[in-house]
Design a protein around this motif. Structure first.
Motif, PDB file in Angstrom:
ATOM      1  N   THR A  92      14.078  42.613 -10.246  1.00  0.00           N
ATOM      2  CA  THR A  92      14.082  41.206 -10.191  1.00  0.00           C
ATOM      3  C   THR A  92      13.085  40.634 -11.230  1.00  0.00           C
ATOM      4  OG1 THR A  92      14.483  40.993  -7.979  1.00  0.00           O
ATOM      5  CG2 THR A  92      13.811  39.014  -8.973  1.00  0.00           C
ATOM      6  N   TYR A  93      13.545  39.655 -12.167  1.00  0.00           N
ATOM      7  CA  TYR A  93      12.909  39.107 -13.160  1.00  0.00           C
ATOM      8  C   TYR A  93      13.071  37.667 -13.331  1.00  0.00           C
ATOM      9  CZ  TYR A  93      13.533  43.909 -15.176  1.00  0.00           C
ATOM     10  OH  TYR A  93      13.601  45.281 -15.585  1.00  0.00           O
ATOM     11  N   GLN A  94      11.805  37.007 -13.703  1.00  0.00           N
ATOM     12  CA  GLN A  94      11.849  35.638 -14.196  1.00  0.00           C
ATOM     13  C   GLN A  94      12.333  35.334 -15.635  1.00  0.00           C
ATOM     14  OE1 GLN A  94       8.168  33.718 -13.092  1.00  0.00           O
ATOM     15  NE2 GLN A  94       8.899  32.371 -11.627  1.00  0.00           N
ATOM     16  N   TYR A  95      13.073  34.333 -15.871  1.00  0.00           N
ATOM     17  CA  TYR A  95      13.336  34.170 -17.256  1.00  0.00           C
ATOM     18  C   TYR A  95      13.164  32.589 -17.600  1.00  0.00           C
ATOM     19  CZ  TYR A  95      17.884  31.975 -16.181  1.00  0.00           C
ATOM     20  OH  TYR A  95      19.136  31.052 -15.515  1.00  0.00           O
ATOM     21  N   VAL A  96      13.049  32.275 -18.795  1.00  0.00           N
ATOM     22  CA  VAL A  96      12.905  31.117 -19.435  1.00  0.00           C
ATOM     23  C   VAL A  96      13.873  30.656 -20.438  1.00  0.00           C
ATOM     24  CG1 VAL A  96      10.437  30.691 -18.887  1.00  0.00           C
ATOM     25  CG2 VAL A  96      11.246  31.624 -20.934  1.00  0.00           C
ATOM     26  N   HIS A  97      14.290  29.436 -20.561  1.00  0.00           N
ATOM     27  CA  HIS A  97      15.230  28.993 -21.882  1.00  0.00           C
ATOM     28  C   HIS A  97      14.491  29.274 -22.923  1.00  0.00           C
ATOM     29  CE1 HIS A  97      17.207  27.845 -18.102  1.00  0.00           C
ATOM     30  NE2 HIS A  97      18.471  28.262 -18.914  1.00  0.00           N
ATOM     31  N   LEU A 153      27.253  25.769 -27.887  1.00  0.00           N
ATOM     32  CA  LEU A 153      25.853  25.798 -27.512  1.00  0.00           C
ATOM     33  C   LEU A 153      25.540  27.241 -27.097  1.00  0.00           C
ATOM     34  CD1 LEU A 153      26.691  22.728 -26.620  1.00  0.00           C
ATOM     35  CD2 LEU A 153      24.292  22.879 -25.766  1.00  0.00           C
ATOM     36  N   SER A 154      24.508  27.643 -27.673  1.00  0.00           N
ATOM     37  CA  SER A 154      24.089  29.082 -27.350  1.00  0.00           C
ATOM     38  C   SER A 154      22.539  28.946 -26.961  1.00  0.00           C
ATOM     39  CB  SER A 154      24.359  30.165 -28.241  1.00  0.00           C
ATOM     40  OG  SER A 154      23.909  31.491 -27.832  1.00  0.00           O
ATOM     41  N   ILE A 155      22.282  28.768 -25.816  1.00  0.00           N
ATOM     42  CA  ILE A 155      20.732  28.746 -25.185  1.00  0.00           C
ATOM     43  C   ILE A 155      20.093  30.003 -24.772  1.00  0.00           C
ATOM     44  CG2 ILE A 155      19.178  27.484 -23.792  1.00  0.00           C
ATOM     45  CD1 ILE A 155      21.473  25.439 -23.380  1.00  0.00           C
ATOM     46  N   SER A 156      19.437  30.411 -25.671  1.00  0.00           N
ATOM     47  CA  SER A 156      18.713  31.941 -25.649  1.00  0.00           C
ATOM     48  C   SER A 156      17.931  31.884 -24.389  1.00  0.00           C
ATOM     49  CB  SER A 156      18.275  32.639 -26.753  1.00  0.00           C
ATOM     50  OG  SER A 156      17.055  31.762 -26.872  1.00  0.00           O
ATOM     51  N   ARG A 157      17.672  33.149 -23.522  1.00  0.00           N
ATOM     52  CA  ARG A 157      16.908  33.028 -22.410  1.00  0.00           C
ATOM     53  C   ARG A 157      16.039  34.319 -22.413  1.00  0.00           C
ATOM     54  NH1 ARG A 157      21.692  31.459 -18.157  1.00  0.00           N
ATOM     55  NH2 ARG A 157      22.935  33.151 -19.261  1.00  0.00           N
ATOM     56  N   ASP A 158      14.788  34.334 -21.750  1.00  0.00           N
ATOM     57  CA  ASP A 158      13.877  35.482 -22.215  1.00  0.00           C
ATOM     58  C   ASP A 158      13.472  35.882 -20.948  1.00  0.00           C
ATOM     59  OD1 ASP A 158      12.754  37.063 -23.968  1.00  0.00           O
ATOM     60  OD2 ASP A 158      11.057  35.937 -24.756  1.00  0.00           O
ATOM     61  N   ALA A 159      13.539  37.090 -20.700  1.00  0.00           N
ATOM     62  CA  ALA A 159      12.702  37.579 -19.367  1.00  0.00           C
ATOM     63  C   ALA A 159      11.540  37.560 -19.391  1.00  0.00           C
ATOM     64  CB  ALA A 159      13.473  38.960 -19.048  1.00  0.00           C
ATOM     65  N   ILE A 160      10.484  36.853 -18.562  1.00  0.00           N
ATOM     66  CA  ILE A 160       9.189  36.990 -18.796  1.00  0.00           C
ATOM     67  C   ILE A 160       8.275  37.790 -18.135  1.00  0.00           C
ATOM     68  CG2 ILE A 160       9.168  34.650 -20.188  1.00  0.00           C
ATOM     69  CD1 ILE A 160       8.374  33.434 -17.500  1.00  0.00           C
ATOM     70  N   LYS A 196      12.812  30.168 -14.573  1.00  0.00           N
ATOM     71  CA  LYS A 196      11.556  29.616 -13.979  1.00  0.00           C
ATOM     72  C   LYS A 196      11.707  28.015 -14.414  1.00  0.00           C
ATOM     73  CE  LYS A 196       6.558  29.843 -14.902  1.00  0.00           C
ATOM     74  NZ  LYS A 196       5.601  30.129 -16.132  1.00  0.00           N
ATOM     75  N   ASP A 197      12.447  28.064 -15.476  1.00  0.00           N
ATOM     76  CA  ASP A 197      12.749  26.278 -15.838  1.00  0.00           C
ATOM     77  C   ASP A 197      14.112  26.209 -15.512  1.00  0.00           C
ATOM     78  OD1 ASP A 197      13.874  27.912 -17.897  1.00  0.00           O
ATOM     79  OD2 ASP A 197      12.298  27.129 -19.170  1.00  0.00           O
ATOM     80  N   SER A 198      14.542  25.095 -16.037  1.00  0.00           N
ATOM     81  CA  SER A 198      16.133  24.644 -15.879  1.00  0.00           C
ATOM     82  C   SER A 198      16.496  23.656 -16.864  1.00  0.00           C
ATOM     83  CB  SER A 198      16.349  24.087 -14.461  1.00  0.00           C
ATOM     84  OG  SER A 198      15.586  22.950 -14.126  1.00  0.00           O
TER      85      SER A 198
END
Lengths: 265, 201
Positions: B30-35, B66-73, B101-103
């Protein structure tokens, strides 16, 4: 020529076994056979929805459960259950999707996918169950059994949907096919004649020719929903024409039980 | 005989563990990610599928990707359970769970040129666009409410959130350019501008 000579010799040999008259002795027989249904009038009309009906106009069948019970020398009853092999729409169904596209216009639409309906993948179904009276005429080596039967022809219909995307546009159309009636049993009348050669006292070669008639009462509703505005158009595809076909089968008749007076033979 | 019984009792936990490893053992990372950021491109939706284009597009089939990249933090660690055996996994069991983590809280489309008589340069034309899903269209606000905060189950690394915005109202033929503004729940704003595009009849 050698083959014909061999067959004649075989028939001559078997006829020796019938030195005694074995006519009209069988009481219970089983009649396994394989055959073909050759359509004279067809069920299908070239609509994409044809593919959703588990039936084939030209088909082969296996007479899996068939038997006769004779009450006396001449008359008896015969039961037949035939399993026909049909190809059903499977879960991917690219062929069906392409047929729907062709119906709506290949120049105007692409297939975008299936609409999420559950599609079954049955590979065979009981096509026909018949019960009727049979009359027999026998000589020492040959027999001729005309019969008249009634019963049901049965087949499955499946629901399905396909999503079409319009060319040069964002528009989608969801094409749904739903059967309106679950009952797919049709009353069937069959007149036929079995003939053949007695190979052994309890084993006959059998050729069966028959003509059958049934009138299905199937309706498939086609709904087309436009994605952008939710507008819906509907069409009904009826399958209610009379179906006449000729059935030709070949197999054997096995005598399971003789009348009491012949059981010692 | 007694020795066999003792051996059997001792073997029970091990056998249960092996059985659970084979049938239930499916550890999920399980990971958290942010946009992270935003890329935009012009789309041609005249064919079977929408494709990125730089040429002219029929005005009835124009869209923006639209391509909104996401990063596992961060990885969320699970307490390991007591086990004697190595877990055995079926191939469809290798799955990572990514929790946002965000939306995304809003998506806005602004025309950089005069779009029509009522919408001059700099006007909000978001209502003219809808998100295309197979067999359905969704308004931007509804899409953000439904998919702005996603938990993803993926077999590999996290991927960008791609959205096809389809222009549902045809403008007059001409040259157009759009700016996309995406607002994130932590206060960040992403902006992207399409290349100029020729919309033809």
């Amino acid at each position: 020529m050698k083959t014909i000579t061999f067959i004649l010799m075989l028939l001559s040999c078997t006829s020796i076994m019938f030195a005694q008259d074995h006519n009209y002795q069988s009481k219970i027989t089983i009649n396994p056979a394989v055959g073909a249904i050759i359509p004279i009038k067809k069920l299908f009309k070239g609509d994409a929805s044809d593919a959703l009906i588990g039936y084939k106009d030209l088909n082969f069948y296996w007479q899996a459960l068939s038997g006769s019970l004779y009450f006396n020398r001449r008359f008896g009853i015969q039961f037949d259950a035939q399993i026909a092999f049909v190809d059903k729409v499977n879960i991917n169904a690219p062929k069906f999707q392409e047929q729907v596209r062709e119906q709506f216009g290949v120049d105007r639409f692409f297939v975008a996918g299936s609409g999420g309906e559950v599609w079954y993948a049955n590979m065979k179904s009981v096509a026909r169950v018949m019960l009727g009276g049979v009359y027999r005429y026998e000589t020492t080596r040959w027999f001729l059994n005309p019969r008249l039967s009634v019963g049901v022809s049965t087949f499955d219909i499946q629901n399905a949907s396909v999503v079409l995307k319009e060319k040069d546009s964002h528009e989608f159309y969801t094409v749904s096919y739903k059967r309106s009636n679950v009952a797919t049993n049709s009353f069937t009348v069959l007149a036929g004649i079995s003939t053949g050669y007695k190979l052994r006292p309890r084993l006959y070669l059998n050729v069966d020719l028959s003509g059958s008639y049934f009138r299905p009462n199937l309706t498939i509703n086609e709904d087309v929903r436009q994605a952008s505005n939710g507008e819906m158009s509907s069409r009904t595809v009826d399958y209610k024409r009379s179906i006449v076909s000729i059935n030709a089968a070949a197999g054997v008749i096995i005598v399971l039980q003789k009348f009491k007076e012949f059981r010692s033979e | 005989m007694k020795f066999r019984k003792v051996l059997l009792v001792l073997a029970v936990p091990f056998l249960l563990d092996v059985a659970s490893s084979c049938s239930m053992g499916c550890d999920v990372e399980t990971y958290q990610y942010v946009h992270k950021d935003l890329q935009v491109a012009n789309l041609d939706n005249s064919g079977a599928k929408a494709v990125v284009t730089s040429g002219e597009v029929k005005r009835s089939a124009y869209g923006i990707r639209l391509s909104i990249s996401r990063d596992a933090i961060a990885a969320i660690l699970h307490e390991p359970g007591l086990s004697f055996s190595t877990k055995l996994y079926a191939s469809d069991c290798i799955e990572n769970e990514y929790i946002a983590k965000d939306s995304i809280t809003s998506i806005k489309v602004v025309s950089l040129v005069n779009f029509d008589e009522e919408h001059g340069a700099g006007s909000d034309v978001s209502d003219y666009f809808k998100v295309g899903l197979t067999g359905a269209f969704t308004a931007l606000d509804d899409y953000v409410n439904m998919y702005g905060h996603q938990t993803l189950n993926l077999n590999g690394p996290i991927q960008a959130h791609e959205i096809n915005l389809l222009l549902m109202t045809q403008p007059e033929p001409g040259t157009y350019q759009f700016k996309l503004e995406v607002t994130i729940s932590d206060g960040r704003n992403f902006e992207g501008t399409t290349n100029e595009i020729e919309l033809v009849e």
